[in-house]
Scaffold this active site. Structure first.
Site, mmCIF file in Angstrom:
data_model
loop_
_atom_site.group_PDB
_atom_site.id
_atom_site.type_symbol
_atom_site.label_atom_id
_atom_site.label_comp_id
_atom_site.label_asym_id
_atom_site.label_seq_id
_atom_site.Cartn_x
_atom_site.Cartn_y
_atom_site.Cartn_z
ATOM 1 N N LEU A 110 16.219 10.102 4.067
ATOM 2 C CA LEU A 110 16.634 11.223 2.945
ATOM 3 C C LEU A 110 16.419 10.076 1.781
ATOM 4 C CD1 LEU A 110 18.763 12.728 1.727
ATOM 5 C CD2 LEU A 110 19.898 10.688 1.772
ATOM 6 N N ILE A 141 15.851 5.666 3.058
ATOM 7 C CA ILE A 141 15.999 6.029 1.939
ATOM 8 C C ILE A 141 13.942 6.528 1.315
ATOM 9 C CG2 ILE A 141 16.779 6.032 -0.801
ATOM 10 C CD1 ILE A 141 18.425 6.480 1.617
ATOM 11 N N LYS A 142 14.132 7.353 1.012
ATOM 12 C CA LYS A 142 12.501 7.793 0.752
ATOM 13 C C LYS A 142 12.343 7.643 -0.869
ATOM 14 C CE LYS A 142 9.814 11.649 2.852
ATOM 15 N NZ LYS A 142 9.685 12.288 2.900
ATOM 16 N N ILE A 143 11.394 6.693 -1.899
ATOM 17 C CA ILE A 143 11.128 6.385 -2.943
ATOM 18 C C ILE A 143 10.185 6.543 -2.705
ATOM 19 C CG2 ILE A 143 11.012 4.731 -4.616
ATOM 20 C CD1 ILE A 143 13.549 3.185 -3.485
#
Length: 364
Positions: A110, A141-143
């Site tokens: 996400l 978690i996508k960064i």
């Protein structure tokens, strides 16, 4: 389906993740079939994917109306919708996550808001919040791997969050991302905290490189290199991966249970109709890597793909390709900077469109 070509890719140490999510694919059983028949081992999402999912069907309409009764912030409302899907998919992949090697696969990603791509503190705050709200150990978690994102990545890893680093195009930035990952683990270990449960991937975007570079190659008389620069860059990145994650520094972390940050090949659908549909999958199959592909590429690989260990083939050719474009005056660092800037915009545009669509629906 022992002869399924997509499933055979895993025999060579590569995991196939699906670059798509919506409620229909989860509820209809299609995602479960992809797991069983094609050996799909994870899911990635992004703002463009959610924009298509939410505006392209009525599956979310009731939830939008219900949530709007108490949630007036459009962005927070969107994330409530997205988190519901991410939780459902993560639960579906939990058996894979708990497979023989716990945490080897089974992840669902996400992404933080693309509006935060150049905002370190905003990214950190949202990553922490999303991780807490999703509350699934097999979520990433996508960064974005922007310069501003590097400290956010390092800090999130230190906090024990699984991170999918997205929007990587160049070797230099990839190396900076591995440094952020390793530094985060070292800081966490120094505090006496466990590191064996943390996972990360570094998502290297491919076809977009060739879309930008190929017209320049024609101008420089290097037409024979069309469609080869992205693959050459990926093969070079993999060699750096092997060096970084076999160093003495890494071995100290591995002794404490740390997992290498795998390279993930993204944007692997062919944008040029002259190329084989499975070009970027065929050429980059190899151990300890991930390839995230859309449904149409999975379908194409079933029919015409070639499952084989190819990632370390033609390394001399890859090095020669990068040397030739440099000698021709093509600044690959400038190319990757442009791609990063364009990549941010390509995620912000559908994200804004999505929020506007939700707002319009609430007016009805």
């Amino acid at each position: 389906m022992e002869n399924n070509k997509v499933k055979q890719i895993h025999d060579y140490g590569q995991s196939i993740w699906l670059d798509f999510i919506d409620r229909e694919i989860i509820k209809s059983g299609t995602l479960q079939r992809l797991i069983e028949e094609d050996g799909v081992r994870g899911v990635t999402s992004n703002p463009a994917i959610f924009e298509k999912a939410i505006t392209g069907s009525s599956d979310y309409d009731e939830d939008i109306k219900r949530l709007s009764e108490t949630q007036k912030d459009l962005e927070l409302l969107f994330y409530q919708l997205a988190i519901a899907d991410i939780k459902s998919a993560a639960d579906l992949f939990k058996p894979l996550f708990n497979d023989t090697v716990k945490g080897a696969d089974g992840y669902v990603s996400l992404e933080v808001s693309p509006r935060l791509a150049l905002n370190t503190q905003g990214t950190i705050a949202q990553a922490l919040r999303l991780w807490k709200e999703v509350d699934r150990e097999n979520v990433m978690i996508k960064i974005p791997g922007t310069e501003e994102g590097l400290e956010a990545i390092r800090y999130a890893i230190e906090q024990g969050i699984n991170i999918n680093v997205t929007l990587l195009f160049g070797i230099d930035r990839y190396e900076a991302v591995t440094e952020a990952y390793i530094s985060g683990l070292e800081s966490r270990l120094h505090q006496g905290l466990p590191i064996a449960n943390i996972a990360s991937v570094a998502s290297f975007f491919l076809s977009r490189i060739d879309v930008l570079v190929d017209p320049i190659l024609d101008e420089k008389g290097l037409g024979d290199l069309k469609g080869e620069v992205a693959i050459a860059s990926a093969k070079t990145a993999y060699q750096r991966y092997k060096e970084i994650f076999s160093s003495d520094r890494w071995r100290r972390l591995a002794a404490a249970g740390a997992k290498p940050q795998r390279l993930l090949w993204a944007s692997t659908s062919s944008k040029n109709p002259a190329f084989k549909a499975t070009k970027y999958v065929d050429a980059l199959i190899g151990p300890d890597t991930v390839n995230t592909v859309p449904l149409e590429t999975i379908e194409a690989f079933r029919q015409e793909g070639t499952p084989a260990n190819t990632l370390e083939n033609d390394l001399d050719k890859a090095a020669d390709t990068l040397r030739r474009i440099k000698d021709a005056g093509i600044d690959i660092n400038q190319v990757t900077r442009q791609l990063e800037e364009e990549g941010i915009e390509k995620f912000i545009a559908p994200y804004n469109k999505l929020l506007n669509a939700i707002e319009e629906q609430l007016k009805c």
